[in-house]
Design an enzyme around this catalytic site. Structure first.
Site, mmCIF file in Angstrom:
data_model
loop_
_atom_site.group_PDB
_atom_site.id
_atom_site.type_symbol
_atom_site.label_atom_id
_atom_site.label_comp_id
_atom_site.label_asym_id
_atom_site.label_seq_id
_atom_site.Cartn_x
_atom_site.Cartn_y
_atom_site.Cartn_z
ATOM 1 N N TYR A 136 -32.832 6.349 -6.804
ATOM 2 C CA TYR A 136 -31.983 5.321 -7.409
ATOM 3 C C TYR A 136 -32.365 3.906 -6.948
ATOM 4 O O TYR A 136 -31.665 2.939 -7.261
ATOM 5 C CB TYR A 136 -30.503 5.581 -7.076
ATOM 6 C CG TYR A 136 -29.845 6.652 -7.919
ATOM 7 C CD1 TYR A 136 -30.510 7.837 -8.232
ATOM 8 C CD2 TYR A 136 -28.551 6.497 -8.403
ATOM 9 C CE1 TYR A 136 -29.904 8.823 -8.989
ATOM 10 C CE2 TYR A 136 -27.939 7.481 -9.165
ATOM 11 C CZ TYR A 136 -28.620 8.649 -9.452
ATOM 12 O OH TYR A 136 -28.012 9.625 -10.204
ATOM 13 N N LYS A 186 -37.990 18.859 -2.913
ATOM 14 C CA LYS A 186 -39.017 19.261 -3.879
ATOM 15 C C LYS A 186 -40.371 18.951 -3.233
ATOM 16 O O LYS A 186 -41.202 18.232 -3.785
ATOM 17 C CB LYS A 186 -38.802 18.496 -5.198
ATOM 18 C CG LYS A 186 -39.714 18.893 -6.345
ATOM 19 C CD LYS A 186 -39.519 20.320 -6.843
ATOM 20 C CE LYS A 186 -40.631 20.703 -7.816
ATOM 21 N NZ LYS A 186 -40.611 22.145 -8.178
ATOM 22 N N ASP A 219 -35.456 23.241 -7.953
ATOM 23 C CA ASP A 219 -35.415 24.064 -9.167
ATOM 24 C C ASP A 219 -34.760 25.412 -8.863
ATOM 25 O O ASP A 219 -33.844 25.857 -9.558
ATOM 26 C CB ASP A 219 -36.814 24.224 -9.796
ATOM 27 C CG ASP A 219 -37.922 24.514 -8.787
ATOM 28 O OD1 ASP A 219 -37.641 24.540 -7.577
ATOM 29 O OD2 ASP A 219 -39.076 24.727 -9.220
ATOM 30 N N ASP A 243 -26.904 14.266 -7.512
ATOM 31 C CA ASP A 243 -26.188 13.949 -8.750
ATOM 32 C C ASP A 243 -26.176 15.166 -9.665
ATOM 33 O O ASP A 243 -25.125 15.582 -10.176
ATOM 34 C CB ASP A 243 -26.874 12.760 -9.442
ATOM 35 C CG ASP A 243 -26.225 12.440 -10.775
ATOM 36 O OD1 ASP A 243 -24.983 12.438 -10.840
ATOM 37 O OD2 ASP A 243 -26.963 12.207 -11.754
ATOM 38 N N ASP A 247 -22.911 18.193 -10.625
ATOM 39 C CA ASP A 247 -22.363 18.548 -11.945
ATOM 40 C C ASP A 247 -22.392 20.067 -12.111
ATOM 41 O O ASP A 247 -21.462 20.661 -12.673
ATOM 42 C CB ASP A 247 -23.152 17.881 -13.091
ATOM 43 C CG ASP A 247 -22.500 16.561 -13.559
ATOM 44 O OD1 ASP A 247 -21.905 15.861 -12.720
ATOM 45 O OD2 ASP A 247 -22.592 16.239 -14.766
HETATM 46 C C1 IPM Z 1 -22.195 10.079 -10.496
HETATM 47 C C2 IPM Z 1 -22.725 9.373 -11.726
HETATM 48 C C3 IPM Z 1 -23.554 8.159 -11.366
HETATM 49 C C4 IPM Z 1 -24.702 8.613 -10.483
HETATM 50 C C5 IPM Z 1 -24.086 7.394 -12.558
HETATM 51 C C6 IPM Z 1 -22.996 7.014 -13.493
HETATM 52 C C7 IPM Z 1 -24.933 6.221 -12.178
HETATM 53 O O1 IPM Z 1 -23.420 10.261 -12.535
HETATM 54 O O2 IPM Z 1 -21.520 9.429 -9.686
HETATM 55 O O3 IPM Z 1 -22.432 11.281 -10.352
HETATM 56 O O4 IPM Z 1 -25.713 9.100 -10.983
HETATM 57 O O5 IPM Z 1 -24.580 8.470 -9.274
HETATM 58 MN MN MN Z 2 -23.270 12.308 -11.885
#
Ligand code: IPM
Ligand code: MN
Ligand code: NAD
Length: 351
Positions: A136, A186, A219, A243, A247
């Site tokens: 990032y 990785k 992966d 990140d 999810d």
């Molecule tokens: C998160 C989000 C952010 C990230 C985005 C919106 C920049 O996806 O907080 O998980 O990638 O950190």
């Molecule tokens: Mn995110």
């Protein structure tokens, strides 16, 4: 005792989940003998569309005074995400040196996982995501735009300080939990940054002989978050990998609407920022059905960080109790038909 909390409701479902969460936090605070004073900032994409900036130039100075920050979401269908996110959320994480991002993924009793044979209590992962650098980093550029020799460079930046800070935080947590840490990198493909990261994990591990370290490539780890999520305890990984993995962690534990996070400066020089893992959720914005629980749980992480563990636990337990109660209201992401408001109101009766 009173804490100054800065609220940044932001975009999309952000304002709805923050609005619903606030009275729940206030109830928990009062019940545990402290107050919260809030300052609300209307920063976000509406402000950008009106004034050309997501937040004022001295926004960080304004926030610096707070004991903690609670944020809803940032991102709007009419403005490119790299503009909105680099105008608000990411500058706070970086400017406040919040290099540690803590993201629990817990399968609560009464919540259905999309994974067969998993039920409440089976998954309890704590992800430590590096949060201010790595993939990032804002290092790079685009040249020769529109020509066939156009080039885009985006360099990942890994520092010893940043890496060590998150790795150490993960080891600390692992030694207090089940003593198991999974380091996800990785290093088979990225021979510089990721091998450097692995080296630092090895160095720090010497100080934590009680923690067993497992190494996975990202992966395979993504596969294992689905195949065997019950076997993870603490996880540490870079910014982008964290990140993505969180999810996956959110959905295998039932919903994006249940996943909280804490962005922390381990040096303690800046306020921490608490936010749900989810984003603005354009698809349900304005429908009144966004799940507020990820924000409430983020509030629990906030109270814990502020040194109010009893209030933190009360919030966490109220959410757990509500989810375990088959008659309690639930938003559609959890298979229910209730509204954001109804879920928050029910939670207040349980505190
Ligand atoms: C998160 C989000 C952010 C990230 C985005 C919106 C920049 O996806 O907080 O998980 O990638 O950190
Ligand atoms: Mn995110
Ligand atoms: P998202 O997290 O907003 O939504 C993904 C899916 O999860 C959608 O189907 C959504 O309806 C569902 N969902 C998310 N939160 C929910 C909740 N509380 N209750 C019920 N369902 C919920 O991810 P996206 O669609 O990729 O991103 C939308 C916007 O949000 C983009 O602009 C993105 O950049 C931004 N974003 C911001 C943050 C943040 O502010 N921290 C995080 C992620 C994405």
């Amino acid at each position: 005792m009173s804490y100054d909390i800065s609220l940044i409701p932001g975009d999309g479902i952000g304002p709805a989940v923050v609005e619903a969460t606030l009275p729940v936090l206030e109830d928990a605070a009062v019940a545990h003998g402290f107050d919260i004073e809030t300052t609300r900032y209307d920063w976000g994409t509406d402000r950008y569309l009106a004034d050309g900036a997501m937040m004022p130039e001295d926004g960080l100075d304004e926030l610096r005074r707070a004991d903690a920050i609670l944020l809803g979401a940032v991102g709007h269908p009419d403005v490119p995400d790299h503009v909105t996110l680099n105008g608000l959320l990411l500058p706070i994480r970086k400017g406040f040196d919040q290099s540690v991002c803590k993201r629990p993924a817990v399968l609560f009793e009464g919540v259905e996982s999309p994974l067969q044979d998993y039920s409440g209590g089976d998954i309890d992962i704590l992800v430590f995501r590096e949060n201010t650098e790595g993939e990032y980093a804002n290092v790079g550029g685009r040249e020769h735009k529109g020509f066939d020799n156009e080039v885009a460079v985006q360099s990942a930046v890994f520092t010893r300080r940043g890496t060590e800070r998150v790795v150490r935080a993960a080891f600390e947590a692992a030694s207090e939990r089940d003593g198991h840490l999974t380091n996800i990198t990785k290093s088979n493909a990225q021979a510089h940054s990721m091998v450097f990261w692995d080296d630092i994990v090895r160095e720090v591990s010497v100080e934590y002989p009680d923690v067993e370290v497992e190494r996975l490539l990202v992966d395979a780890a993504s596969m294992d978050f689905i195949r065997r999520p019950d076997e993870f305890d603490v996880v540490v990984c870079s910014n982008l990998f964290g990140d993505i993995l969180t999810d996956i962690g959110a959905i295998v534990t039932g919903s994006m609407g249940l996943a909280p996070s804490a962005n922390i400066d381990p040096g303690g020089d800046h306020p921490a920022l608490f936010e749900p893992v989810h984003g603005s959720a354009f698809d349900i914005t304005g429908e009144g059905v966004a799940n507020p629980l990820a924000t409430v749980l983020s509030g629990s992480l906030m109270f814990d960080e502020l040194g109010e563990p009893a209030a933190a636990e009360a919030l966490w337990d109220a959410v757990a109790e509500q989810l375990a109660d088959g008659d309690a209201p639930r938003t559609p992401d959890l298979g229910g038909e209730s509204t954001t408001e109804a879920v928050a109101a029910d939670l207040r009766t349980r505190l």
